[in-house]
Design a protein around this motif. Structure first.
Motif, PDB file in Angstrom:
ATOM      1  N   GLY A   1       0.796  -1.220   0.000  1.00 43.84           N
ATOM      2  CA  GLY A   1       0.000   0.000   0.000  1.00 43.84           C
ATOM      3  C   GLY A   1       0.826   1.266   0.000  1.00 43.84           C
ATOM      4  O   GLY A   1       0.332   2.338  -0.352  1.00 43.84           O
ATOM      5  N   SER A   2       2.085   1.166   0.407  1.00 45.60           N
ATOM      6  CA  SER A   2       2.949   2.346   0.465  1.00 45.60           C
ATOM      7  C   SER A   2       3.640   2.624  -0.865  1.00 45.60           C
ATOM      8  O   SER A   2       4.323   3.643  -1.011  1.00 45.60           O
ATOM      9  CB  SER A   2       4.002   2.169   1.564  1.00 45.60           C
ATOM     10  N   VAL A   3       3.472   1.739  -1.847  1.00 49.54           N
ATOM     11  CA  VAL A   3       4.097   1.920  -3.158  1.00 49.54           C
ATOM     12  C   VAL A   3       3.233   2.842  -4.010  1.00 49.54           C
ATOM     13  O   VAL A   3       2.015   2.658  -4.100  1.00 49.54           O
ATOM     14  CB  VAL A   3       4.278   0.560  -3.873  1.00 49.54           C
ATOM     15  N   ALA A   4       3.849   3.819  -4.621  1.00 47.63           N
ATOM     16  CA  ALA A   4       3.115   4.747  -5.482  1.00 47.63           C
ATOM     17  C   ALA A   4       2.539   3.991  -6.674  1.00 47.63           C
ATOM     18  O   ALA A   4       3.145   3.033  -7.165  1.00 47.63           O
ATOM     19  CB  ALA A   4       4.052   5.856  -5.965  1.00 47.63           C
ATOM     20  N   PRO A   5       1.351   4.399  -7.169  1.00 44.81           N
ATOM     21  CA  PRO A   5       0.702   3.703  -8.289  1.00 44.81           C
ATOM     22  C   PRO A   5       1.602   3.533  -9.507  1.00 44.81           C
ATOM     23  O   PRO A   5       1.616   2.471 -10.138  1.00 44.81           O
ATOM     24  CB  PRO A   5      -0.497   4.603  -8.603  1.00 44.81           C
ATOM     25  N   GLU A   6       2.360   4.590  -9.841  1.00 44.15           N
ATOM     26  CA  GLU A   6       3.217   4.490 -11.029  1.00 44.15           C
ATOM     27  C   GLU A   6       4.341   3.483 -10.820  1.00 44.15           C
ATOM     28  O   GLU A   6       4.724   2.753 -11.752  1.00 44.15           O
ATOM     29  CB  GLU A   6       3.788   5.862 -11.406  1.00 44.15           C
ATOM     30  N   GLU A   7       4.859   3.415  -9.580  1.00 46.55           N
ATOM     31  CA  GLU A   7       5.906   2.432  -9.286  1.00 46.55           C
ATOM     32  C   GLU A   7       5.344   1.018  -9.346  1.00 46.55           C
ATOM     33  O   GLU A   7       6.012   0.094  -9.829  1.00 46.55           O
ATOM     34  CB  GLU A   7       6.496   2.689  -7.894  1.00 46.55           C
ATOM     35  N   TYR A   8       4.117   0.853  -8.862  1.00 45.28           N
ATOM     36  CA  TYR A   8       3.483  -0.462  -8.895  1.00 45.28           C
ATOM     37  C   TYR A   8       3.272  -0.916 -10.335  1.00 45.28           C
ATOM     38  O   TYR A   8       3.530  -2.078 -10.680  1.00 45.28           O
ATOM     39  CB  TYR A   8       2.151  -0.424  -8.150  1.00 45.28           C
ATOM     40  N   GLU A   9       2.816  -0.011 -11.185  1.00 46.68           N
ATOM     41  CA  GLU A   9       2.593  -0.358 -12.590  1.00 46.68           C
ATOM     42  C   GLU A   9       3.902  -0.699 -13.282  1.00 46.68           C
ATOM     43  O   GLU A   9       3.955  -1.616 -14.110  1.00 46.68           O
ATOM     44  CB  GLU A   9       1.904   0.810 -13.319  1.00 46.68           C
ATOM     45  N   GLN A  10       4.959   0.012 -12.953  1.00 46.36           N
ATOM     46  CA  GLN A  10       6.270  -0.299 -13.529  1.00 46.36           C
ATOM     47  C   GLN A  10       6.715  -1.702 -13.114  1.00 46.36           C
ATOM     48  O   GLN A  10       7.242  -2.466 -13.931  1.00 46.36           O
ATOM     49  CB  GLN A  10       7.306   0.726 -13.070  1.00 46.36           C
ATOM     50  N   GLY A  11       6.473  -2.025 -11.836  1.00 48.59           N
ATOM     51  CA  GLY A  11       6.830  -3.353 -11.355  1.00 48.59           C
ATOM     52  C   GLY A  11       6.032  -4.443 -12.057  1.00 48.59           C
ATOM     53  O   GLY A  11       6.573  -5.512 -12.382  1.00 48.59           O
ATOM     54  N   LEU A  12       4.737  -4.191 -12.269  1.00 48.00           N
ATOM     55  CA  LEU A  12       3.901  -5.160 -12.979  1.00 48.00           C
ATOM     56  C   LEU A  12       4.404  -5.386 -14.397  1.00 48.00           C
ATOM     57  O   LEU A  12       4.429  -6.528 -14.885  1.00 48.00           O
ATOM     58  CB  LEU A  12       2.449  -4.674 -13.018  1.00 48.00           C
ATOM     59  N   GLU A  13       4.786  -4.314 -15.065  1.00 50.49           N
ATOM     60  CA  GLU A  13       5.268  -4.445 -16.436  1.00 50.49           C
ATOM     61  C   GLU A  13       6.569  -5.248 -16.470  1.00 50.49           C
ATOM     62  O   GLU A  13       6.755  -6.117 -17.340  1.00 50.49           O
ATOM     63  CB  GLU A  13       5.480  -3.059 -17.046  1.00 50.49           C
ATOM     64  N   GLN A  14       7.458  -4.988 -15.530  1.00 53.29           N
ATOM     65  CA  GLN A  14       8.707  -5.749 -15.461  1.00 53.29           C
ATOM     66  C   GLN A  14       8.417  -7.223 -15.188  1.00 53.29           C
ATOM     67  O   GLN A  14       9.077  -8.112 -15.744  1.00 53.29           O
ATOM     68  CB  GLN A  14       9.607  -5.178 -14.367  1.00 53.29           C
ATOM     69  N   PHE A  15       7.432  -7.484 -14.338  1.00 54.06           N
ATOM     70  CA  PHE A  15       7.050  -8.857 -14.031  1.00 54.06           C
ATOM     71  C   PHE A  15       6.546  -9.559 -15.290  1.00 54.06           C
ATOM     72  O   PHE A  15       6.942 -10.699 -15.584  1.00 54.06           O
ATOM     73  CB  PHE A  15       5.965  -8.862 -12.955  1.00 54.06           C
ATOM     74  N   ARG A  16       5.665  -8.902 -16.036  1.00 56.38           N
ATOM     75  CA  ARG A  16       5.113  -9.504 -17.259  1.00 56.38           C
ATOM     76  C   ARG A  16       6.209  -9.824 -18.270  1.00 56.38           C
ATOM     77  O   ARG A  16       6.233 -10.911 -18.855  1.00 56.38           O
ATOM     78  CB  ARG A  16       4.094  -8.548 -17.888  1.00 56.38           C
ATOM     79  N   VAL A  17       7.108  -8.877 -18.462  1.00 60.55           N
ATOM     80  CA  VAL A  17       8.196  -9.081 -19.422  1.00 60.55           C
ATOM     81  C   VAL A  17       9.080 -10.251 -18.989  1.00 60.55           C
ATOM     82  O   VAL A  17       9.431 -11.125 -19.792  1.00 60.55           O
ATOM     83  CB  VAL A  17       9.041  -7.797 -19.568  1.00 60.55           C
ATOM     84  N   ALA A  18       9.431 -10.282 -17.695  1.00 58.47           N
ATOM     85  CA  ALA A  18      10.326 -11.329 -17.188  1.00 58.47           C
ATOM     86  C   ALA A  18       9.681 -12.703 -17.248  1.00 58.47           C
ATOM     87  O   ALA A  18      10.335 -13.703 -17.603  1.00 58.47           O
ATOM     88  CB  ALA A  18      10.738 -11.005 -15.758  1.00 58.47           C
ATOM     89  N   VAL A  19       8.382 -12.782 -16.921  1.00 62.32           N
ATOM     90  CA  VAL A  19       7.714 -14.081 -16.877  1.00 62.32           C
ATOM     91  C   VAL A  19       7.324 -14.571 -18.264  1.00 62.32           C
ATOM     92  O   VAL A  19       7.609 -15.714 -18.639  1.00 62.32           O
ATOM     93  CB  VAL A  19       6.470 -13.992 -15.960  1.00 62.32           C
ATOM     94  N   LEU A  20       6.658 -13.722 -19.017  1.00 61.44           N
ATOM     95  CA  LEU A  20       6.208 -14.147 -20.346  1.00 61.44           C
ATOM     96  C   LEU A  20       7.382 -14.355 -21.297  1.00 61.44           C
ATOM     97  O   LEU A  20       7.266 -15.109 -22.268  1.00 61.44           O
ATOM     98  CB  LEU A  20       5.242 -13.108 -20.924  1.00 61.44           C
ATOM     99  N   GLY A  21       8.500 -13.713 -21.014  1.00 55.16           N
ATOM    100  CA  GLY A  21       9.666 -13.869 -21.885  1.00 55.16           C
ATOM    101  C   GLY A  21      10.675 -14.874 -21.361  1.00 55.16           C
ATOM    102  O   GLY A  21      11.805 -14.932 -21.849  1.00 55.16           O
ATOM    103  N   ALA A  22      10.285 -15.662 -20.360  1.00 52.73           N
ATOM    104  CA  ALA A  22      11.215 -16.630 -19.769  1.00 52.73           C
ATOM    105  C   ALA A  22      11.643 -17.677 -20.788  1.00 52.73           C
ATOM    106  O   ALA A  22      10.826 -18.199 -21.555  1.00 52.73           O
ATOM    107  CB  ALA A  22      10.554 -17.304 -18.574  1.00 52.73           C
TER     108      ALA A  22
END
Length: 232
Positions: A160-181
């Motif tokens: 909850g303490s993570v800013a929305p833009e930081e959270y979205e950046q983290g989600l995008e990095q997660f998608r790239v890392a997982v889907l591109g494994a």
């Protein structure tokens, strides 16, 4: 020439909670707190021995507020509603820290021996005792429950303490890392890539499911104890 104002312990804790809601625990310091109050650090040491003690007091205020109008007891001799009572308490604590996410991490990291902490301990121990657990199991089950609640609430607070833009950046990095494994190096990850979810996803459901699993384990222990007593 008038001297600097002497702040009360409650006023210091109010300002500390305010700073922690808008900042992070790592950068929080007594020096910054003193500056925000327009005083020097030495004046804070009249009330608190160190930063850790102050942080514990701040977190304990959340526990006290959460327990302020909580209905304790009333479980009945047979403990029929003990799971509902634990769940209600857990959700109340989560709601209290949900409004102040940085303080949840403090509770999980430092714990507290204050009045709020004692109220939570008393209620959980009472519920487990009312449920009919053998005396020797009550402290053990209490410890497992409070560790689970602290970890889950702290994790939610950290998210909850993570800013929305930081959270979205983290989600995008997660998608790239997982889907591109690479399927040769990470065959299972590649196989389940579209179903695997990031840690921050759907924490509310995860909280309730993990708590329910712990309560089901306690219930199974109760049934086993009852069977032993009957056969004996």
């Amino acid at each position: 020439m008038t001297g600097r104002r002497r702040w009360t312990a409650d006023e210091i804790l109010d300002k500390a909670a305010e700073l922690l809601r808008t900042g992070d625990t790592e950068s929080f310091s007594l020096r910054k707190l003193a500056a925000a109050l327009g005083t020097d650090s030495s004046s804070l040491y009249r009330h608190f021995r160190n930063k850790t003690e102050l942080l514990r007091e701040v977190a304990d205020r959340v526990l006290q507020a959460a327990m302020a109008d909580h209905r304790t007891g009333g479980g009945g001799a047979d403990g029929a509603d003990w799971k509902e009572r634990v769940t209600a308490l857990a959700l109340r604590l989560r709601e209290g820290f949900g409004e102040q996410p940085q303080l949840a991490a403090i509770w999980g990291r430092y714990g507290s021996g204050g009045a709020g902490s004692r109220l939570v301990m008393e209620e959980l121990l009472r519920i487990l005792h009312d449920a009919g657990l053998p005396e020797r199991e009550v402290p053990v089950r209490y410890h497992r429950l409070v560790v689970l609640l602290s970890a889950l609430i702290s994790a939610e607070g950290g998210l909850g303490s993570v800013a929305p833009e930081e959270y979205e950046q983290g989600l995008e990095q997660f998608r790239v890392a997982v889907l591109g494994a690479d399927p040769e190096r990470f065959p299972m990850l590649a196989r389940f890539a579209r179903e695997v979810r990031p840690l921050g996803a759907d924490r509310r459901a995860a909280f309730e499911e993990l708590l329910a699993a712990q309560l089901a384990d306690i219930e199974a222990s109760l049934e086993a104890s009852s069977s032993e007593a009957s056969s004996g």
